[in-house]
Design a protein around this motif. Sequence first.
Motif, short mmCIF file in Angstrom:
data_model
loop_
_atom_site.label_atom_id
_atom_site.label_comp_id
_atom_site.label_asym_id
_atom_site.label_seq_id
_atom_site.Cartn_x
_atom_site.Cartn_y
_atom_site.Cartn_z
N GLY A 109 0.78 -1.22 0.00
CA GLY A 109 0.00 0.00 0.00
C GLY A 109 0.82 1.27 0.00
N GLY A 110 2.16 1.16 -0.11
CA GLY A 110 3.01 2.34 -0.12
C GLY A 110 3.21 2.89 -1.51
N ALA A 129 -2.26 5.86 -15.70
CA ALA A 129 -3.23 6.70 -15.00
C ALA A 129 -4.23 7.29 -15.97
CB ALA A 129 -2.50 7.83 -14.27
N VAL A 130 -5.47 7.42 -15.52
CA VAL A 130 -6.51 8.00 -16.36
C VAL A 130 -6.11 9.40 -16.81
CG1 VAL A 130 -8.91 8.78 -16.41
CG2 VAL A 130 -8.33 6.62 -15.28
N VAL A 147 3.42 8.00 -13.74
CA VAL A 147 2.08 8.00 -14.31
C VAL A 147 1.54 6.60 -14.56
CG1 VAL A 147 2.42 10.26 -15.36
CG2 VAL A 147 2.96 8.20 -16.67
N GLY A 148 2.32 5.57 -14.26
CA GLY A 148 1.83 4.22 -14.49
C GLY A 148 2.94 3.19 -14.34
N GLY A 149 2.60 1.96 -14.69
CA GLY A 149 3.57 0.87 -14.63
C GLY A 149 3.52 0.06 -15.91
N MET A 150 4.63 -0.59 -16.22
CA MET A 150 4.73 -1.39 -17.44
C MET A 150 5.80 -2.44 -17.22
SD MET A 150 5.50 -0.06 -21.34
CE MET A 150 3.91 0.78 -21.43
N GLY A 158 -4.20 9.89 -7.70
CA GLY A 158 -4.94 8.64 -7.85
C GLY A 158 -4.06 7.41 -7.89
N GLY A 159 -2.77 7.58 -8.07
CA GLY A 159 -1.88 6.43 -8.15
C GLY A 159 -1.25 6.10 -6.80
N PRO A 160 -0.63 4.93 -6.68
CA PRO A 160 -0.53 3.85 -7.67
C PRO A 160 -1.89 3.19 -7.92
CG PRO A 160 1.10 3.60 -5.92
CD PRO A 160 0.12 4.61 -5.45
#
Length: 356
Positions: A217-218, A289-290, A267-270, A227-229
Amino acid sequence: MGGDQLDEAVAYAAKVLRTAVELDWSVKAGGLDWSCLQTAEHVAGCIVAYAGQLTGRATDTWVPFEIAFDEGSGPDDAVSVIESTGGLLSAVVRTTPPGVRAYHPYPHGSADATGFAAMGVAELLLHTYDIAQALGVDAEPPAALCEATLAWLFPQVLPARRPADQWATLLWATGRRALPGRPKRERWRWHNALEIPAGRIVLREVSPAAAADLAAGGTGGLTWIEGGPFDGTRTAAEMITKAYASGVHRPEWGMFALVRVEDQVTVGGMGFHGPPDEEGVAEVGYDLAVGARGRGYASEALGSLSEWALARPEASSLLAIIEPENTASQAVVSRAGYVRISDRENLHAYARRATA
């Protein structure tokens, strides 16, 4: 891993070594060709060099300087120099801006501040052991420091299941002893996280230590967009955490954070569902992220990640499995050079193959 861990490692090393300042430091340190005094000089030299790399923003070689003890310096002086240089690196790590990397020869030619902190901790723990072993002094660092060092620098190593065994595992990982069922390593090398440039985005490899924090949760040490992660990122982090605990995690074939270059916001993960299989196929996945969608970030990142992966000898093709209604994701893979292939259990499949 950062300044706090460096401070703890310095304090531990100084405490151990000061118990032996009245002994003969001209003897060879355990397993090394250096004397104990020379080994202490090496530790201080490495630590201050790491600080110099980060402050000098070295990109392709070592900053050309070194330190040496003054003539006539003894063991007590050596401990003082280790404390002083350790404080320098700790301060530099704390004040280095996010995204700064500096030259280190392996495995990818650079490391970030966290990587240099982890290497500094490793130098302190391991060479304190080498000196203590030669002088007959007890030396066992805090288990949490050993666990963190293993998770940051040795992600390919099966970690110990009990805190009491973390130190023995770190000694095994660095070729200093055998373990039951694990013969002594004759060659070893630690791993600094890979970073892949992708235009406006940089893909930053997520270590098992950061993945564990994300799964719990970190933030994984990252600054996230509002809004992330996201759920997909946390699920991927859980997969990495489990793979690492089972000894099957392979560095570079896990998850990468998508970090915006302009502001260092993630902004996201891949990444990959695992290393290439026996046929050289690796599956990719991503989560954006949206608020960051519709800007081409995912296509840029996937294109760069795919080029990196398909240049590796173990990979012959990459696979993306997408739900039929997810047309936005299908457009992402198409722009990144993937082509539609036969469906997989009512899901659309896309592949990108290595060129000859």
